[in-house]
Design an enzyme around this catalytic site. Structure first.
Site, mmCIF file in Angstrom:
data_model
loop_
_atom_site.group_PDB
_atom_site.id
_atom_site.type_symbol
_atom_site.label_atom_id
_atom_site.label_comp_id
_atom_site.label_asym_id
_atom_site.label_seq_id
_atom_site.Cartn_x
_atom_site.Cartn_y
_atom_site.Cartn_z
ATOM 1 N N ASN A 9 1.266 -0.897 0.114
ATOM 2 C CA ASN A 9 -0.340 0.206 -0.313
ATOM 3 C C ASN A 9 0.605 1.503 0.104
ATOM 4 O O ASN A 9 1.621 1.608 1.314
ATOM 5 C CB ASN A 9 -1.069 -0.047 0.686
ATOM 6 C CG ASN A 9 -1.789 1.651 1.475
ATOM 7 O OD1 ASN A 9 -1.910 2.291 0.145
ATOM 8 N ND2 ASN A 9 -2.677 1.240 2.435
ATOM 9 N N TRP A 10 1.010 1.981 -0.923
ATOM 10 C CA TRP A 10 1.513 2.841 -1.658
ATOM 11 C C TRP A 10 1.755 4.340 -0.552
ATOM 12 O O TRP A 10 1.836 5.086 -0.431
ATOM 13 C CB TRP A 10 2.200 2.741 -2.745
ATOM 14 C CG TRP A 10 3.047 2.014 -3.069
ATOM 15 C CD1 TRP A 10 3.208 0.434 -2.859
ATOM 16 C CD2 TRP A 10 3.315 2.709 -5.007
ATOM 17 N NE1 TRP A 10 3.854 0.096 -3.976
ATOM 18 C CE2 TRP A 10 3.605 1.077 -5.225
ATOM 19 C CE3 TRP A 10 3.862 2.912 -5.897
ATOM 20 C CZ2 TRP A 10 4.508 0.666 -6.200
ATOM 21 C CZ3 TRP A 10 4.603 2.806 -6.854
ATOM 22 C CH2 TRP A 10 4.721 1.699 -7.076
ATOM 23 N N LYS A 11 -0.007 4.124 -0.322
ATOM 24 C CA LYS A 11 -0.376 5.205 0.290
ATOM 25 C C LYS A 11 -0.033 6.835 -0.577
ATOM 26 O O LYS A 11 0.188 6.298 -2.070
ATOM 27 C CB LYS A 11 -0.267 5.192 1.448
ATOM 28 C CG LYS A 11 -0.458 4.495 2.650
ATOM 29 C CD LYS A 11 -0.063 4.283 4.320
ATOM 30 C CE LYS A 11 -0.241 3.489 5.044
ATOM 31 N NZ LYS A 11 -0.276 3.025 5.475
ATOM 32 N N HIS A 95 -9.645 0.993 4.702
ATOM 33 C CA HIS A 95 -8.499 1.034 5.347
ATOM 34 C C HIS A 95 -8.338 1.991 6.830
ATOM 35 O O HIS A 95 -9.184 2.818 6.726
ATOM 36 C CB HIS A 95 -7.098 1.864 4.173
ATOM 37 C CG HIS A 95 -6.183 1.546 5.085
ATOM 38 N ND1 HIS A 95 -5.052 2.653 6.822
ATOM 39 C CD2 HIS A 95 -4.351 0.566 5.042
ATOM 40 C CE1 HIS A 95 -4.108 2.559 6.749
ATOM 41 N NE2 HIS A 95 -3.729 1.511 5.404
ATOM 42 N N GLU A 97 -7.020 4.474 7.598
ATOM 43 C CA GLU A 97 -6.986 5.857 7.428
ATOM 44 C C GLU A 97 -8.052 6.200 6.532
ATOM 45 O O GLU A 97 -8.506 7.370 6.700
ATOM 46 C CB GLU A 97 -5.871 6.243 7.230
ATOM 47 C CG GLU A 97 -4.128 5.389 7.285
ATOM 48 C CD GLU A 97 -2.787 5.553 7.539
ATOM 49 O OE1 GLU A 97 -3.295 5.471 5.693
ATOM 50 O OE2 GLU A 97 -1.791 4.307 7.464
ATOM 51 N N GLU A 165 -5.576 -5.185 10.533
ATOM 52 C CA GLU A 165 -4.160 -4.728 10.351
ATOM 53 C C GLU A 165 -4.954 -3.279 12.286
ATOM 54 O O GLU A 165 -5.793 -2.585 12.509
ATOM 55 C CB GLU A 165 -4.550 -3.176 9.369
ATOM 56 C CG GLU A 165 -4.324 -3.725 7.973
ATOM 57 C CD GLU A 165 -3.563 -2.724 7.580
ATOM 58 O OE1 GLU A 165 -2.142 -3.181 7.203
ATOM 59 O OE2 GLU A 165 -4.040 -1.650 6.944
ATOM 60 N N GLY A 171 2.157 2.053 10.883
ATOM 61 C CA GLY A 171 3.009 3.229 10.742
ATOM 62 C C GLY A 171 3.532 3.666 12.110
ATOM 63 O O GLY A 171 4.220 4.305 11.782
ATOM 64 N N SER A 211 3.614 -2.462 10.363
ATOM 65 C CA SER A 211 4.604 -2.740 10.646
ATOM 66 C C SER A 211 5.576 -3.766 10.048
ATOM 67 O O SER A 211 6.081 -4.518 11.228
ATOM 68 C CB SER A 211 5.095 -2.153 11.556
ATOM 69 O OG SER A 211 4.418 -1.007 12.217
ATOM 70 N N GLY A 232 2.799 -1.226 4.513
ATOM 71 C CA GLY A 232 3.075 0.043 3.663
ATOM 72 C C GLY A 232 4.450 0.672 3.950
ATOM 73 O O GLY A 232 5.070 0.255 2.661
ATOM 74 N N GLY A 233 5.094 1.077 4.535
ATOM 75 C CA GLY A 233 6.380 1.707 5.297
ATOM 76 C C GLY A 233 7.588 1.022 4.403
ATOM 77 O O GLY A 233 8.097 1.455 3.367
#
Ligand code: PGA
Length: 256
Positions: A9-11, A95, A97, A165, A171, A211, A232-233
């Site tokens: 997920n490149w956000k 998600h 977010e 998640e 994150g 993470s 993600g990251g």
């Protein structure tokens, strides 16, 4: 046997030049890998060029969100047919977010999940509790509510992936322990069995997200009900993302 899925997920990251560089590295890195499904979810504006960049490889393309209507006066939104047109096979929905910053709730997500699967996409539907919910013993109730609000028998199981998640792990560098994650994944599997049936529940992938890094991927993925990762990251660097995919390949090869 469920094929593990590693999704990135490149956000809201990467210019087109950076995105092209990243996907080139991923494409090269997954060349020799088998038995693992790989998905990248870039920002909307990169979908067409990234679709070109992954053509002929095993890397699949997904989006990070979609509107539930097919078209219309919805400024700033994007529809499922537009995502399909761009070459997407998957879309991330719900998600945390989106829930937290864009007020997406159960009834809205129920519509989005149906729009996605009816439009030919696989929905990667995210569920998970906040730190406060976990500390007050409400993890199971929250996950069950997220599942019940948006998932039902009318959602074809072969177009559904669940991502657990925990919000407190996204994150933050704090990962759920393999046991903590497995416990919730088993709960989700049970909820799927009650909505569909046991055999169908066994066929649906449940990803862990929060993470995930090269250093913790293998122990998480070795859990019986963890069928992949939503990253993600660590998906923003090709080397780290490929290392997580390799960890998934190793766990597939391990006798269970
Ligand atoms: P993270 O994000 O890997 O940076 O924790 C995961 C996600 O939000 O899907």
């Amino acid at each position: 046997m469920r094929t593990p899925l590693i999704a990135g997920n490149w956000k809201m990251h990467k210019t087109l030049a950076e995105a092209s560089e990243l996907v080139k590295g991923i494409r090269e890195g997954v060349g020799g890998i088998s038995g693992v499904e790989v998905l990248v979810c870039p920002p909307y504006q990169h979908l067409f060029p990234i679709a070109e960049a992954v053509k002929g490889s095993a890397v699949k393309l997904g989006a990070q969100n979609a509107h539930f209507e097919l078209e219309g006066a919805f400024t700033g939104e994007i529809s499922v047919p537009m995502l399909v047109d761009a070459g997407c096979t998957h879309v991330i929905l719900g998600h945390s977010e989106r829930r937290q910053y864009f007020a997406e709730d159960g009834p809205l997500l129920a519509k989005k999940v149906r729009a996605a699967v009816n439009g030919g996409l696989t929905a990667v539907y995210c569920v998970g509790e906040t730190l406060e919910e976990r500390e007050s013993g409400r993890t199971a109730a929250v996950v069950e509510r997220h599942m019940t609000e948006a998932i039902g028998k009318d959602v074809p199981a072969d177009r559904l992936v669940i991502a657990y998640e925990p919000v407190w792990a996204i994150g933050t560098g704090k990962t759920a322990t393999p046991d903590q994650a497995q416990e919730v994944h088993a709960l989700i599997r049970g909820l799927l069995a009650s909505k569909y049936d046991q055999a169908t529940a066994e066929s649906i992938r449940i990803l862990y997200g929060g993470s995930v890094k090269p250093g913790n991927a293998e122990t998480l993925l070795a859990q019986p009900d963890i069928d992949g990762a939503l990253v993600g990251g660590a998906c923003l660097a090709a080397g780290d993302f490929v290392a997580i995919i390799q960890a998934a390949e190793t766990t597939v090869a391990m006798p269970s």
